[in-house]
Scaffold this motif. Sequence first.
Motif, PDB file in Angstrom:
ATOM      1  N   UNK A 161      27.220   6.178  32.937  1.00 50.45           N
ATOM      2  CA  UNK A 161      26.852   7.565  32.651  1.00 50.45           C
ATOM      3  C   UNK A 161      25.362   7.604  32.336  1.00 50.45           C
ATOM      4  N   UNK A 162      24.655   8.486  33.019  1.00 50.83           N
ATOM      5  CA  UNK A 162      23.220   8.658  32.771  1.00 50.83           C
ATOM      6  C   UNK A 162      22.891  10.125  32.627  1.00 50.83           C
ATOM      7  N   UNK A 163      21.756  10.402  31.994  1.00 45.17           N
ATOM      8  CA  UNK A 163      21.303  11.794  31.833  1.00 45.17           C
ATOM      9  C   UNK A 163      20.539  12.187  33.094  1.00 45.17           C
ATOM     10  N   UNK A 164      21.098  13.121  33.888  1.00 47.53           N
ATOM     11  CA  UNK A 164      20.430  13.621  35.087  1.00 47.53           C
ATOM     12  C   UNK A 164      19.373  14.648  34.710  1.00 47.53           C
ATOM     13  N   UNK A 165      19.709  15.523  33.748  1.00 43.41           N
ATOM     14  CA  UNK A 165      18.753  16.560  33.318  1.00 43.41           C
ATOM     15  C   UNK A 165      19.011  16.860  31.852  1.00 43.41           C
ATOM     16  N   UNK A 166      17.966  16.781  31.035  1.00 43.74           N
ATOM     17  CA  UNK A 166      18.110  17.078  29.622  1.00 43.74           C
ATOM     18  C   UNK A 166      18.298  18.576  29.408  1.00 43.74           C
ATOM     19  N   UNK A 167      19.118  18.923  28.405  1.00 50.25           N
ATOM     20  CA  UNK A 167      19.266  20.337  28.040  1.00 50.25           C
ATOM     21  C   UNK A 167      17.958  20.827  27.435  1.00 50.25           C
ATOM     22  N   UNK A 168      17.549  22.026  27.766  1.00 49.75           N
ATOM     23  CA  UNK A 168      16.326  22.543  27.150  1.00 49.75           C
ATOM     24  C   UNK A 168      16.514  22.765  25.656  1.00 49.75           C
ATOM     25  N   UNK A 169      15.511  22.387  24.874  1.00 54.27           N
ATOM     26  CA  UNK A 169      15.596  22.733  23.452  1.00 54.27           C
ATOM     27  C   UNK A 169      14.442  23.679  23.119  1.00 54.27           C
ATOM     28  N   UNK A 170      14.684  24.627  22.196  1.00 59.10           N
ATOM     29  CA  UNK A 170      13.685  25.665  21.942  1.00 59.10           C
ATOM     30  C   UNK A 170      12.622  25.226  20.929  1.00 59.10           C
ATOM     31  N   UNK A 171      11.387  25.635  21.185  1.00 57.66           N
ATOM     32  CA  UNK A 171      10.291  25.469  20.240  1.00 57.66           C
ATOM     33  C   UNK A 171       9.558  26.810  20.182  1.00 57.66           C
ATOM     34  N   UNK A 172       9.326  27.331  18.970  1.00 57.37           N
ATOM     35  CA  UNK A 172       8.630  28.608  18.812  1.00 57.37           C
ATOM     36  C   UNK A 172       7.137  28.352  18.641  1.00 57.37           C
ATOM     37  N   UNK A 173       6.315  28.955  19.520  1.00 59.08           N
ATOM     38  CA  UNK A 173       4.861  28.770  19.494  1.00 59.08           C
ATOM     39  C   UNK A 173       4.208  30.126  19.214  1.00 59.08           C
ATOM     40  N   UNK A 174       3.347  30.161  18.201  1.00 55.76           N
ATOM     41  CA  UNK A 174       2.681  31.402  17.809  1.00 55.76           C
ATOM     42  C   UNK A 174       1.216  31.093  17.518  1.00 55.76           C
ATOM     43  N   UNK A 175       0.338  32.043  17.855  1.00 53.16           N
ATOM     44  CA  UNK A 175      -1.057  31.904  17.463  1.00 53.16           C
ATOM     45  C   UNK A 175      -2.000  31.889  18.649  1.00 53.16           C
ATOM     46  N   UNK A 176      -3.014  31.028  18.613  1.00 55.33           N
ATOM     47  CA  UNK A 176      -4.134  31.019  19.546  1.00 55.33           C
ATOM     48  C   UNK A 176      -3.789  30.264  20.833  1.00 55.33           C
ATOM     49  N   UNK A 177      -2.699  30.659  21.511  1.00 52.55           N
ATOM     50  CA  UNK A 177      -2.332  30.088  22.808  1.00 52.55           C
ATOM     51  C   UNK A 177      -2.076  31.215  23.794  1.00 52.55           C
ATOM     52  N   UNK A 178      -2.159  30.907  25.091  1.00 46.89           N
ATOM     53  CA  UNK A 178      -2.017  31.943  26.104  1.00 46.89           C
ATOM     54  C   UNK A 178      -0.592  32.472  26.199  1.00 46.89           C
ATOM     55  N   UNK A 179       0.394  31.649  25.828  1.00 40.79           N
ATOM     56  CA  UNK A 179       1.796  32.082  25.811  1.00 40.79           C
ATOM     57  C   UNK A 179       2.316  31.941  24.392  1.00 40.79           C
TER      58      UNK A 179
END
Length: 835
Positions: free
Chosen positions: A90-108
């Motif tokens: 058994x191997x990991x084909x694709x990791x599940x996305x995990x959320x990170x909240x980004x706020x401040x001086x970035x374009x997104x």
Amino acid sequence: MSKQKFLLFTLFVVLSLISFSYNVRIGDTLGVWVLGYPEYSISELIVGPEGEITVPPLGRLKAEGKTLDQLEQEVSTKMQSYIKANKVTIGVVKYAPFPVTVIGNTKINGVIDIKSEKIRLSDLIGQVGGFQDTNKSSFAIIKTPDGKEQKVNIEWLKSGNKGEDPYIQSGSFVLFPYDYTNKITIFSDFGTSSIDYYDGMSLKSVISTMNVSVNKISSKIIVIRDSQIKEVNFENILKSEDFFLEPGDTIIVPLNLANKVLVFSDFGTASLDYFEGMGIKSAIALLNSAANINIPLNQVNDTINVVRDSQVFSLSLNEITNGKEFKLLPGDTVIINKFLSYVYLNSDEVSKQVDFEKHENMNVRTLLLKVGINEEFVEEVKINDIKSNLDAQIKNGDFISIKTKKNYVYLTGAFNQTGKISFLPNENITLDKVLGLGHGFTNDFSGELVMIDTLGTAKVIKVDTKDLSSLKDIFVQPGSTIIANSMERIAYIFGDISGSVDYSLGDSLYELLLPFNLSDAYEIRYQIANKAGNVDASDYNALKSIPLEGKVFIEIYKKSSNEVIVYKSGETKVITDNIVRIIDVFSSVNGFTPVDKGVIQIYKNGKLIESLDSTDILNNLTKEVPKGSYVIIQPDLEGSYIAVLGNVDPKSIRTDIPISLVEILSSSKIDWKNQENAIIYTEENEEIVVNLGNIDNLRNVLVKPGSIVYVPPSEEQVVYVFGEVTRPGLVTYNSGMTVLDAILKAGNTTKSAQPSTVYLFKDGPENPPITLDLSGIIKAAPIKTSMNPEIKPKDIIYVPKNAITNIVEVMTTVQFFMGFVDTGVDVFENVKGLF
């Protein structure tokens, strides 16, 4: 085992080795392989919302939180009831996305889904498009889900040096505050804004400008000041003590979920505003109208659960639809699951989980209809390993085995249609009928068929795709498997023309090069399988006699220039006639006028090959001048000219006295960084080589009138980029160039490229490469990071077609390509060069 399965198996083994301590989480995609038993194997399984996977014939297994080793052991133990000796990987084909909240001086700004096991701070900055204003943030604040805070200096990112670059956990909050500002920044579920600070500004006055009902605001408001995070009680702000702000404060106003009803379902998830009298029926109606989530009641599980504080209420869907209502309260969570009724099917044709709807009769005949198996071809039915019949009822989770009659063949490989091909009972099956039902071959067919009968005996058949008449006499045993072997047909072209071209079976070098319309000035160097050679582009018979096979490497270069360039006293003429004679160059600039004497000097490949005075010219007027020559005509004047030629803007300088070499070259647009030397040819035919490394010394080098200054082409600094890019081949190196810069210079990746697995060879093609994931930054505005490192001249970049490309195959292809390039590098350096 087929090549594709072997590659997939190898990938799973590698992934499992590098991820042995990785704990499985919800949303991961796992690859499961049972060695030697492909009918029990599933290439991809998604970890469901309850942390489970479904493995035929084992049913649902808990996967979340387990390591891959633990999960492999559990599956292997359970499989022993079906297969006594098995090896499960058994191997990991694709990791599940995990959320990170980004706020401040970035374009997104906002919640970012990270589609890998982990991510560093620098790579996260690349995924959100970099900074809005690079000079206004000097640190980041990272708050992990357990409440811990970390302040990280990010000044090193701006200089390109190494610095603190921590991994970001799932669910973390990352703030890039603006260095001192006179504004107050507000982030909320109701919008983002920035307002000017004034003395006495308070939290209550800021919230009053948001025009949001107070019952929609959470009881805890976050204020970030000087990298410190403070939680402020909103009720205290409203009723008693206000909170006064300072310039540069950042305010985060969360949504009040206490006045919401959360709905989690297999059909979608939503947060609904609570109202007095709200019930299950009205919540489902709101999902359909307000949240645009369709929940068909005929697909809903018989039980709906409502979580209230620590209690769970189980409600009957039948009772609710017949009039009984359940009143909801603020903060309730409603869980609506999809009705699941399924069995596991294993047959010669298909092995998978088959779902049933509520209204469907669960028997064998219905199952056959759902999977498209004709009951006339069914020989035997087993339910949970017990023989049964077509009318037998089946239950949720049963394991159904179907054995079909052997009046069919399987097609796989380079057919336009693959899979099971059925024939009428007692019909004679011939290879031409099989090919007709398979709709012919794909473009990558190698011309070779492998036919494997039911006893496992294999037979190889050569096929001429232009004459298929012989196939009607070849009979195929029912139940056989026919494999159409495929071959990668791609030609890598570089030199004066670059690109990659797919070709068809039977093509020769002539058909491949026909669209380029090459003249006789070009020569072709080729490497096809184990054959290599050179051929003139105009020798059509020779080109037609060279068949293409597998990967083809082609270099197109100009073997000779078709021009003669003439200089006289600042005047330039270019002659492109088929044959150029002394009289042609002499008359093109009106001879030695205004005098009748002088010297003609002919240079080729940086060397003086002939010098003719006025007497010599009269005896050699019809003498041919080689193509690619420079011809200097020097009238016998008082004073003279200095001619400047080669890897600069050519010109003639009128002078009566010697001139410093640095003065001559200063206006010639010379590339001082890469140019190593210059050559001075004096009137006495003396050749002086001058090193250009020390500019100060050049002031002491004087060039006499009548001399020629020649600047030879400098060796080009290059990077090799090939694979799935628009223009594979050599890319000019620039100082500070990154991997992505080089790929963009090569025309960017093609649609079939796999940017998540890009290989960078730093130490030659014979050593293992570095694997890079560019998928998150390929379309963003990336900065130099660990996934987009700086490169050096002669580095090699390979962009594969898919993620399961075998690393050994990649290294073999790169070594072959570089060997071909190195053997022709001398020719390549001379293209378009007249000297």
